[in-house]
Write a protein that holds these residues in place. Structure first.
Motif, PDB file in Angstrom:
ATOM      1  N   ALA A  52       6.321   7.554   3.283  1.00 58.42           N
ATOM      2  CA  ALA A  52       7.142   6.848   2.297  1.00 58.42           C
ATOM      3  C   ALA A  52       6.777   5.373   2.216  1.00 58.42           C
ATOM      4  O   ALA A  52       6.844   4.764   1.150  1.00 58.42           O
ATOM      5  CB  ALA A  52       8.622   7.008   2.641  1.00 58.42           C
ATOM      6  N   VAL A  53       6.372   4.801   3.327  1.00 58.21           N
ATOM      7  CA  VAL A  53       5.982   3.393   3.340  1.00 58.21           C
ATOM      8  C   VAL A  53       4.566   3.209   2.786  1.00 58.21           C
ATOM      9  O   VAL A  53       4.290   2.272   2.044  1.00 58.21           O
ATOM     10  CB  VAL A  53       6.076   2.838   4.782  1.00 58.21           C
ATOM     11  CG1 VAL A  53       5.458   1.463   4.887  1.00 58.21           C
ATOM     12  CG2 VAL A  53       7.524   2.816   5.234  1.00 58.21           C
ATOM     13  N   ILE A  54       3.677   4.107   3.134  1.00 58.87           N
ATOM     14  CA  ILE A  54       2.263   3.950   2.784  1.00 58.87           C
ATOM     15  C   ILE A  54       1.922   4.436   1.381  1.00 58.87           C
ATOM     16  O   ILE A  54       1.130   3.813   0.683  1.00 58.87           O
ATOM     17  CB  ILE A  54       1.389   4.686   3.819  1.00 58.87           C
ATOM     18  CG1 ILE A  54       1.487   3.982   5.155  1.00 58.87           C
ATOM     19  CG2 ILE A  54      -0.048   4.776   3.378  1.00 58.87           C
ATOM     20  CD1 ILE A  54       0.783   4.697   6.271  1.00 58.87           C
ATOM     21  N   ALA A  55       2.506   5.532   0.957  1.00 56.65           N
ATOM     22  CA  ALA A  55       2.092   6.187  -0.289  1.00 56.65           C
ATOM     23  C   ALA A  55       2.115   5.291  -1.525  1.00 56.65           C
ATOM     24  O   ALA A  55       1.137   5.283  -2.277  1.00 56.65           O
ATOM     25  CB  ALA A  55       2.923   7.446  -0.524  1.00 56.65           C
ATOM     26  N   PRO A  56       3.177   4.530  -1.781  1.00 50.42           N
ATOM     27  CA  PRO A  56       3.158   3.726  -3.013  1.00 50.42           C
ATOM     28  C   PRO A  56       1.979   2.762  -3.088  1.00 50.42           C
ATOM     29  O   PRO A  56       1.346   2.625  -4.129  1.00 50.42           O
ATOM     30  CB  PRO A  56       4.485   2.962  -2.962  1.00 50.42           C
ATOM     31  CG  PRO A  56       5.361   3.796  -2.102  1.00 50.42           C
ATOM     32  CD  PRO A  56       4.459   4.413  -1.082  1.00 50.42           C
ATOM     33  N   THR A  57       1.653   2.122  -1.996  1.00 48.84           N
ATOM     34  CA  THR A  57       0.527   1.190  -1.994  1.00 48.84           C
ATOM     35  C   THR A  57      -0.795   1.930  -2.025  1.00 48.84           C
ATOM     36  O   THR A  57      -1.718   1.552  -2.754  1.00 48.84           O
ATOM     37  CB  THR A  57       0.585   0.301  -0.733  1.00 48.84           C
ATOM     38  OG1 THR A  57       1.822  -0.395  -0.736  1.00 48.84           O
ATOM     39  CG2 THR A  57      -0.548  -0.690  -0.710  1.00 48.84           C
ATOM     40  N   ALA A  58      -0.901   2.982  -1.245  1.00 50.81           N
ATOM     41  CA  ALA A  58      -2.175   3.700  -1.136  1.00 50.81           C
ATOM     42  C   ALA A  58      -2.596   4.344  -2.442  1.00 50.81           C
ATOM     43  O   ALA A  58      -3.787   4.439  -2.731  1.00 50.81           O
ATOM     44  CB  ALA A  58      -2.075   4.757  -0.045  1.00 50.81           C
ATOM     45  N   LEU A  59      -1.649   4.775  -3.227  1.00 51.50           N
ATOM     46  CA  LEU A  59      -1.994   5.491  -4.454  1.00 51.50           C
ATOM     47  C   LEU A  59      -2.366   4.581  -5.615  1.00 51.50           C
ATOM     48  O   LEU A  59      -2.857   5.055  -6.632  1.00 51.50           O
ATOM     49  CB  LEU A  59      -0.845   6.425  -4.850  1.00 51.50           C
ATOM     50  CG  LEU A  59      -0.559   7.533  -3.820  1.00 51.50           C
ATOM     51  CD1 LEU A  59       0.637   8.356  -4.253  1.00 51.50           C
ATOM     52  CD2 LEU A  59      -1.776   8.408  -3.601  1.00 51.50           C
ATOM     53  N   VAL A  60      -2.149   3.285  -5.486  1.00 54.66           N
ATOM     54  CA  VAL A  60      -2.488   2.383  -6.587  1.00 54.66           C
ATOM     55  C   VAL A  60      -3.574   1.378  -6.231  1.00 54.66           C
ATOM     56  O   VAL A  60      -3.973   0.588  -7.073  1.00 54.66           O
ATOM     57  CB  VAL A  60      -1.240   1.614  -7.101  1.00 54.66           C
ATOM     58  CG1 VAL A  60      -0.211   2.561  -7.657  1.00 54.66           C
ATOM     59  CG2 VAL A  60      -0.655   0.732  -6.028  1.00 54.66           C
ATOM     60  N   THR A  61      -4.080   1.413  -5.002  1.00 51.75           N
ATOM     61  CA  THR A  61      -5.046   0.390  -4.602  1.00 51.75           C
ATOM     62  C   THR A  61      -6.498   0.816  -4.751  1.00 51.75           C
ATOM     63  O   THR A  61      -7.357  -0.036  -4.881  1.00 51.75           O
ATOM     64  CB  THR A  61      -4.801  -0.043  -3.143  1.00 51.75           C
ATOM     65  OG1 THR A  61      -4.767   1.110  -2.320  1.00 51.75           O
ATOM     66  CG2 THR A  61      -3.518  -0.805  -3.007  1.00 51.75           C
ATOM     67  N   GLY A  62      -6.796   2.102  -4.702  1.00 58.10           N
ATOM     68  CA  GLY A  62      -8.175   2.523  -4.876  1.00 58.10           C
ATOM     69  C   GLY A  62      -8.428   3.896  -4.290  1.00 58.10           C
ATOM     70  O   GLY A  62      -7.578   4.453  -3.594  1.00 58.10           O
ATOM     71  N   PRO A  63      -9.605   4.447  -4.552  1.00 64.62           N
ATOM     72  CA  PRO A  63      -9.900   5.808  -4.093  1.00 64.62           C
ATOM     73  C   PRO A  63      -9.981   5.926  -2.568  1.00 64.62           C
ATOM     74  O   PRO A  63      -9.596   6.954  -2.004  1.00 64.62           O
ATOM     75  CB  PRO A  63     -11.239   6.133  -4.746  1.00 64.62           C
ATOM     76  CG  PRO A  63     -11.824   4.822  -5.108  1.00 64.62           C
ATOM     77  CD  PRO A  63     -10.686   3.889  -5.348  1.00 64.62           C
TER      78      PRO A  63
END
Length: 101
Positions: A52-63
């Motif tokens: 929940a903490v990582i997913a929002p950032t990880a999915l919009v920063t790059g492949p």
């Protein structure tokens, strides 16, 4: 630099709420019978919070980050929390080196 009394009071209130919540959980769990299903649910909480903490950032920063988030999620289903985090770090480092992102 000056200290705002309201800010200090808010910080102390949040600290007290955090401590009381944690202590309350430890005290109340003594009166609860935990079965196998509940134990599995409780063991899944750290991984769920991590995602929940990582997913929002990880999915919009790059492949590379998206790939690492996926690898971390898969690793978290079988490995301890620290191993899942290490898996994600390794995957993002390798993916960045290969992709160049």
């Amino acid at each position: 630099m000056t200290l705002d009394p309201n800010a200090v009071l808010a910080i102390l209130a949040m600290a007290a709420a955090t401590v009381l919540t944690r202590i309350g959980g430890l005290v109340l769990i003594r009166f609860v019978a935990i079965g196998p299903r509940q134990r599995r649910a409780l063991e899944a909480i750290p991984s769920a919070v991590l995602m929940a903490v990582i997913a929002p950032t990880a999915l919009v920063t790059g492949p590379a980050e998206t790939l690492a988030a996926l690898a971390t999620a898969l690793a978290a289903t079988r490995l301890p929390l620290l191993a899942a985090v290490a898996t994600g770090v390794i995957v993002v480092a390798v993916a960045r080196a290969l992709i160049g992102a």
